[in-house]
Design a protein around this motif. Structure first.
Motif, PDB file in Angstrom:
ATOM      1  N   LEU A  38       0.765  -1.384   0.081  1.00 25.36           N
ATOM      2  CA  LEU A  38      -0.142  -0.148   0.254  1.00 25.36           C
ATOM      3  C   LEU A  38       0.659   1.773  -0.121  1.00 25.36           C
ATOM      4  O   LEU A  38       0.389   1.814  -0.631  1.00 25.36           O
ATOM      5  CB  LEU A  38      -0.901   0.301   1.264  1.00 25.36           C
ATOM      6  CG  LEU A  38      -2.100  -0.909   1.610  1.00 25.36           C
ATOM      7  CD1 LEU A  38      -3.012  -1.082   2.636  1.00 25.36           C
ATOM      8  CD2 LEU A  38      -2.454  -1.287   0.673  1.00 25.36           C
ATOM      9  N   VAL A  39       1.957   1.045   1.039  1.00 30.88           N
ATOM     10  CA  VAL A  39       2.702   2.252   0.759  1.00 30.88           C
ATOM     11  C   VAL A  39       4.177   1.340   1.298  1.00 30.88           C
ATOM     12  O   VAL A  39       4.461   0.436   1.698  1.00 30.88           O
ATOM     13  CB  VAL A  39       2.793   4.012   1.991  1.00 30.88           C
ATOM     14  CG1 VAL A  39       1.165   3.768   1.858  1.00 30.88           C
ATOM     15  CG2 VAL A  39       2.660   2.606   3.603  1.00 30.88           C
ATOM     16  N   GLU A  40       5.300   3.031   1.333  1.00 29.98           N
ATOM     17  CA  GLU A  40       6.859   2.267   1.520  1.00 29.98           C
ATOM     18  C   GLU A  40       6.833   1.840   3.077  1.00 29.98           C
ATOM     19  O   GLU A  40       6.068   2.431   3.437  1.00 29.98           O
ATOM     20  CB  GLU A  40       7.802   3.703   0.847  1.00 29.98           C
ATOM     21  CG  GLU A  40       7.633   4.080   0.146  1.00 29.98           C
ATOM     22  CD  GLU A  40       6.576   4.856  -0.245  1.00 29.98           C
ATOM     23  OE1 GLU A  40       6.707   5.512  -1.643  1.00 29.98           O
ATOM     24  OE2 GLU A  40       5.578   5.326  -0.087  1.00 29.98           O
ATOM     25  N   TRP A  41       7.452   1.083   2.814  1.00 31.94           N
ATOM     26  CA  TRP A  41       7.980   0.484   4.040  1.00 31.94           C
ATOM     27  C   TRP A  41       7.615   1.354   5.275  1.00 31.94           C
ATOM     28  O   TRP A  41       7.412   1.217   6.421  1.00 31.94           O
ATOM     29  CB  TRP A  41       8.757  -0.777   4.060  1.00 31.94           C
ATOM     30  CG  TRP A  41      10.253  -0.593   3.660  1.00 31.94           C
ATOM     31  CD1 TRP A  41      10.768  -0.220   2.793  1.00 31.94           C
ATOM     32  CD2 TRP A  41      10.990  -0.407   5.151  1.00 31.94           C
ATOM     33  NE1 TRP A  41      12.076   0.575   3.181  1.00 31.94           N
ATOM     34  CE2 TRP A  41      12.162   0.412   4.481  1.00 31.94           C
ATOM     35  CE3 TRP A  41      11.368  -0.394   6.404  1.00 31.94           C
ATOM     36  CZ2 TRP A  41      13.312   0.861   4.546  1.00 31.94           C
ATOM     37  CZ3 TRP A  41      12.352   0.236   6.219  1.00 31.94           C
ATOM     38  CH2 TRP A  41      13.923   0.696   6.487  1.00 31.94           C
ATOM     39  N   ASP A  42       8.393   2.834   5.200  1.00 29.89           N
ATOM     40  CA  ASP A  42       8.963   3.202   6.026  1.00 29.89           C
ATOM     41  C   ASP A  42       8.469   4.887   6.345  1.00 29.89           C
ATOM     42  O   ASP A  42       8.750   4.851   6.488  1.00 29.89           O
ATOM     43  CB  ASP A  42      10.777   3.810   5.662  1.00 29.89           C
ATOM     44  CG  ASP A  42      10.983   4.464   4.211  1.00 29.89           C
ATOM     45  OD1 ASP A  42       9.593   3.980   3.641  1.00 29.89           O
ATOM     46  OD2 ASP A  42      11.717   4.799   4.342  1.00 29.89           O
ATOM     47  N   ARG A  43       6.929   4.825   5.370  1.00 34.32           N
ATOM     48  CA  ARG A  43       5.902   5.465   5.096  1.00 34.32           C
ATOM     49  C   ARG A  43       4.703   5.097   6.030  1.00 34.32           C
ATOM     50  O   ARG A  43       4.294   4.248   6.586  1.00 34.32           O
ATOM     51  CB  ARG A  43       5.632   5.926   3.854  1.00 34.32           C
ATOM     52  CG  ARG A  43       4.104   7.283   4.252  1.00 34.32           C
ATOM     53  CD  ARG A  43       3.744   6.878   2.574  1.00 34.32           C
ATOM     54  NE  ARG A  43       4.234   7.397   1.710  1.00 34.32           N
ATOM     55  CZ  ARG A  43       4.874   8.897   1.108  1.00 34.32           C
ATOM     56  NH1 ARG A  43       4.129   9.829   1.393  1.00 34.32           N
ATOM     57  NH2 ARG A  43       5.252   8.325  -0.146  1.00 34.32           N
ATOM     58  N   PRO A  44       4.607   5.992   7.663  1.00 33.28           N
ATOM     59  CA  PRO A  44       3.629   5.724   8.460  1.00 33.28           C
ATOM     60  C   PRO A  44       2.119   6.097   7.767  1.00 33.28           C
ATOM     61  O   PRO A  44       1.573   5.294   8.563  1.00 33.28           O
ATOM     62  CB  PRO A  44       4.349   6.740   9.242  1.00 33.28           C
ATOM     63  CG  PRO A  44       5.177   8.137   8.732  1.00 33.28           C
ATOM     64  CD  PRO A  44       5.372   7.938   7.712  1.00 33.28           C
ATOM     65  N   GLU A  45       1.897   6.727   7.367  1.00 37.54           N
ATOM     66  CA  GLU A  45       0.826   7.014   6.980  1.00 37.54           C
ATOM     67  C   GLU A  45      -0.122   6.849   4.909  1.00 37.54           C
ATOM     68  O   GLU A  45       0.602   7.094   4.856  1.00 37.54           O
ATOM     69  CB  GLU A  45       0.692   8.290   7.229  1.00 37.54           C
ATOM     70  CG  GLU A  45       0.467   9.925   5.572  1.00 37.54           C
ATOM     71  CD  GLU A  45       2.244  10.305   6.197  1.00 37.54           C
ATOM     72  OE1 GLU A  45       2.188  10.363   5.950  1.00 37.54           O
ATOM     73  OE2 GLU A  45       2.215  10.270   7.653  1.00 37.54           O
ATOM     74  N   ALA A  46      -1.061   7.061   5.106  1.00 39.28           N
ATOM     75  CA  ALA A  46      -1.490   6.386   3.345  1.00 39.28           C
ATOM     76  C   ALA A  46      -1.550   8.061   3.077  1.00 39.28           C
ATOM     77  O   ALA A  46      -1.540   8.845   2.983  1.00 39.28           O
ATOM     78  CB  ALA A  46      -3.339   5.940   3.828  1.00 39.28           C
ATOM     79  N   THR A  47      -1.223   8.301   1.306  1.00 39.83           N
ATOM     80  CA  THR A  47      -0.683   8.952   0.767  1.00 39.83           C
ATOM     81  C   THR A  47      -2.392   8.895   0.195  1.00 39.83           C
ATOM     82  O   THR A  47      -3.846   9.179   0.777  1.00 39.83           O
ATOM     83  CB  THR A  47      -0.380   7.973  -0.317  1.00 39.83           C
ATOM     84  OG1 THR A  47      -1.127   7.658  -1.417  1.00 39.83           O
ATOM     85  CG2 THR A  47       0.866   8.282  -0.470  1.00 39.83           C
ATOM     86  N   PRO A  48      -2.763  10.379  -0.557  1.00 38.95           N
ATOM     87  CA  PRO A  48      -4.107  10.759  -0.796  1.00 38.95           C
ATOM     88  C   PRO A  48      -4.850  10.165  -1.699  1.00 38.95           C
ATOM     89  O   PRO A  48      -5.835   9.615  -1.364  1.00 38.95           O
ATOM     90  CB  PRO A  48      -3.843  12.061  -1.835  1.00 38.95           C
ATOM     91  CG  PRO A  48      -2.792  12.922  -0.704  1.00 38.95           C
ATOM     92  CD  PRO A  48      -1.944  11.462   0.092  1.00 38.95           C
TER      93      PRO A  48
END
Length: 171
Positions: A38-48
């Motif tokens: 869903l997101v990069e492994w080091d991105r804490p939140e969802a993208t828009p």
């Protein structure tokens, strides 16, 4: 044995998975991996864009459960703001977390797809339970420590499958 590593579908990203297409196939629920799916492994939140994808799924009545091998803090921080159910510390490819997600969504396995970026966890786990599996290209080119090992093994499996004509997509 090798059939357990073969996904039913392959897409470049979750955004190629359309809610109406799933609905037409009778799909009512999604079990999805988190990191690099869903997101990069080091991105804490969802993208828009991802928030909009979740909203589109919800609008047609498709339930989503995040099933991750990651820890409570990571998975909760991502899922809670979106109001999405989750299972952390899933120990994929073990089947118990997949079964738990199906039960929480109150669905039958025929009604559910598994989306993930790894053959050795998501695809293997989903296939072992007889679920429809969708392999996505990892969102990021980098991985956490344990995933790096899995990727090496996966490259060998995918290479073998290509040579045997079992798959025809490009990495």
């Amino acid at each position: 044995m090798i059939k357990y590593f073969l996904p039913a579908q392959h897409v470049k990203s979750v955004f190629e998975i359309k809610p109406n297409d799933l609905k037409e196939k009778g799909i009512k629920g999604i079990i999805t991996d988190l990191d690099n799916t869903l997101v990069e492994w080091d991105r804490p939140e969802a993208t828009p864009a991802l928030i909009e994808w979740f909203k589109e799924m919800q609008e047609v009545g498709i339930l989503v459960t995040v099933v991750s091998n990651n820890n409570l803090k990571r998975v909760k921080l991502f899922s809670d703001p979106l109001g999405i159910n989750y299972i952390y510390g899933a120990r994929k490819p073990m089947r118990s977390a997949f079964r738990k997600a199906i039960k929480q969504m109150n669905l039958q396995k025929e009604d559910v797809v598994v989306i993930g970026d790894q053959l050795l966890t998501d695809v293997l786990g989903g296939n072992r339970l007889g679920l429809h599996t969708i392999l996505v290209v990892p969102v990021a080119q980098t991985d956490g420590f344990f995933t790096k090992f899995n990727r090496r093994v996966e490259r060998r499996i995918l290479s073998w499958m290509k040579r045997k004509g079992m798959i025809n997509w490009e990495d």
